[in-house]
Motif scaffolding. Structure first.
Motif, PDB file in Angstrom:
ATOM      1  N   ALA A   1      -7.844  -2.034  -4.418  1.00 28.30           N
ATOM      2  CA  ALA A   1      -6.860  -2.607  -3.492  1.00 28.30           C
ATOM      3  C   ALA A   1      -7.464  -2.798  -2.107  1.00 28.30           C
TER       4      ALA A   1
ATOM      5  N   GLY B   1      -8.432   6.538  -1.576  1.00 28.33           N
ATOM      6  CA  GLY B   1      -9.161   6.237  -2.797  1.00 28.33           C
ATOM      7  C   GLY B   1     -10.501   6.940  -2.840  1.00 28.33           C
TER       8      GLY B   1
ATOM      9  N   LEU C   1      -6.917   2.363  -5.975  1.00 28.25           N
ATOM     10  CA  LEU C   1      -6.798   2.310  -4.512  1.00 28.25           C
ATOM     11  C   LEU C   1      -8.007   1.618  -3.887  1.00 28.25           C
TER      12      LEU C   1
ATOM     13  N   GLY D   1      -6.213   6.367 -10.464  1.00 28.34           N
ATOM     14  CA  GLY D   1      -5.537   6.057  -9.215  1.00 28.34           C
ATOM     15  C   GLY D   1      -6.515   5.834  -8.080  1.00 28.34           C
TER      16      GLY D   1
ATOM     17  N   ILE E   1      -4.635   4.248   3.310  1.00 24.65           N
ATOM     18  CA  ILE E   1      -4.160   4.540   1.949  1.00 24.65           C
ATOM     19  C   ILE E   1      -5.166   4.067   0.911  1.00 24.65           C
ATOM     20  N   ALA E   2      -5.550   2.796   1.000  1.00 29.57           N
ATOM     21  CA  ALA E   2      -6.370   2.207  -0.064  1.00 29.57           C
ATOM     22  C   ALA E   2      -7.810   2.713  -0.033  1.00 29.57           C
TER      23      ALA E   2
ATOM     24  N   LEU F   1       2.422   1.633  -3.425  1.00 29.24           N
ATOM     25  CA  LEU F   1       1.423   2.050  -4.410  1.00 29.24           C
ATOM     26  C   LEU F   1       1.151   3.545  -4.301  1.00 29.24           C
ATOM     27  N   LEU F   2       1.013   4.034  -3.087  1.00 32.00           N
ATOM     28  CA  LEU F   2       0.800   5.471  -2.887  1.00 32.00           C
ATOM     29  C   LEU F   2       1.980   6.271  -3.410  1.00 32.00           C
TER      30      LEU F   2
ATOM     31  N   ALA G   1       0.832  -1.204   0.000  1.00 28.85           N
ATOM     32  CA  ALA G   1       0.000   0.000   0.000  1.00 28.85           C
ATOM     33  C   ALA G   1       0.868   1.257   0.000  1.00 28.85           C
TER      34      ALA G   1
END
Length: 315
Positions: free
Chosen positions: A134, A249, A131, A127, A244-245, A113-114, A110
């Motif tokens: 994910a 997102g 997210l 994006g 984050i996800a 990915l960010l 995560a």
């Protein structure tokens, strides 16, 4: 004065909510045959990420992307370095096999990915969708890889404190107290910081991040005191992934044009530090499947050094 009252009131709600959260989460897990770690990774993690979600969406819509992105990065840094570090400093924190095999890699993925999505200075619709996908994938992974535990006759019969519906109600109420307490605490802190004229990204990385990390911090301290760290560790790892996800997102897709800017300082410094901290903390967790007191102390010192650097260079 208003800011102080908001902060104190928020802290009180957080303390009460966190105590109820640990108790109800552990009991509900036992009744349903789930480990406290699973409840922490899913229900509690989503609940304690609600303050970040509310703040992120509000900041994005009001044209303050620095607070939205700074809050996510700062909260995860606080979770990994301060909250986990304090927990290990008070009592060594152990990690089970599935956490080491699945959840730690998810936490690292995560963060990476960010970092990848933010390199051009913004995160767009694609994006945001990635997210959220994910986040869904992570929740499915948790549910599919978490073995159910046997429900004992005593647990099934009840302990005089209500069955699963009652405990679920207590869990929901405790999450509401935690979320409301975090909002009050953050509102009071932000009002005070804005009076001082501090940059919004720095506010997100420090004041707001510490405020929205308060649920995880208080939950960890209460869990350590009660010797029930499974739920707290699951909450911490799950929140680090979902912040984050799921949170970022949803924030991106709720922003005007489904795009959110990531300030250059956050991209070039704070995000790099988050990736390094996540990799380093994950490596420390895998060493002996636990975090020792010395390792916890180093994490706390690392966070103190980060805050000092922020104050000296960006305030």
């Amino acid at each position: 004065m208003d800011a102080v009252l908001l902060g104190v009131g928020g802290l009180v709600l957080l303390l009460v909510g966190a105590e109820l959260l640990v108790r109800s989460g552990s009991r509900l897990a036992t009744r349903l045959g789930l480990s406290p770690m699973v409840i922490g990774l899913t229900v509690v993690s989503v609940g304690t990420s609600l303050p970040e979600l509310a703040i992120g969406i509000d900041a994005a819509r009001s044209g303050s992307p620095g607070i939205a992105t700074g809050n996510i990065v700062g909260t995860n840094l606080a979770n990994l370095l301060l909250v986990l570090g304090l927990g290990a400093l008070l009592r060594p924190v152990a990690f089970d096999r599935r956490t080491l095999r699945y959840d730690l890699p998810a936490m690292v993925a995560a963060a990476l990915l960010l970092f990848a999505l933010s390199r051009d200075g913004s995160i767009g619709p694609a994006g945001g969708v990635l997210l959220l996908l994910a986040a869904v994938g992570y929740v499915v992974l948790v549910l599919r890889t978490s073995p159910r535990e046997e429900v004992t006759a005593e647990a099934d019969a009840g302990d005089g404190r209500g069955g699963p519906p009652a405990q679920l109600l207590v869990l929901v109420v405790s999450l509401a107290l935690v979320v409301l307490g975090a909002e009050w605490l953050v509102d009071g802190a932000v009002q005070g910081a804005l009076v001082l004229g501090v940059d919004e990204a720095v506010i997100g990385l420090t004041v707001v991040a510490l405020g929205t990390s308060a649920p995880e911090l208080v939950t960890m301290l209460v869990a350590v005191a009660r010797r029930e760290t499974g739920l707290a560790v699951g909450n911490l790892v799950g929140s680090s992934v979902l912040n984050i996800a799921l949170v970022l997102g949803a924030t991106v897709l709720a922003a005007p044009g489904a795009t959110i800017a990531v300030p250059p300082d956050v991209v070039d410094a704070d995000l790099v530090l988050l990736v390094v901290a996540t990799l380093g903390t994950g490596l420390a967790m895998r060493t002996g499947s636990r975090l020792s007191r010395p390792e916890g102390g180093l994490l706390v010192l690392g966070y103190a050094a980060y805050l000092t650097w922020l104050v000296l260079t960006r305030v």
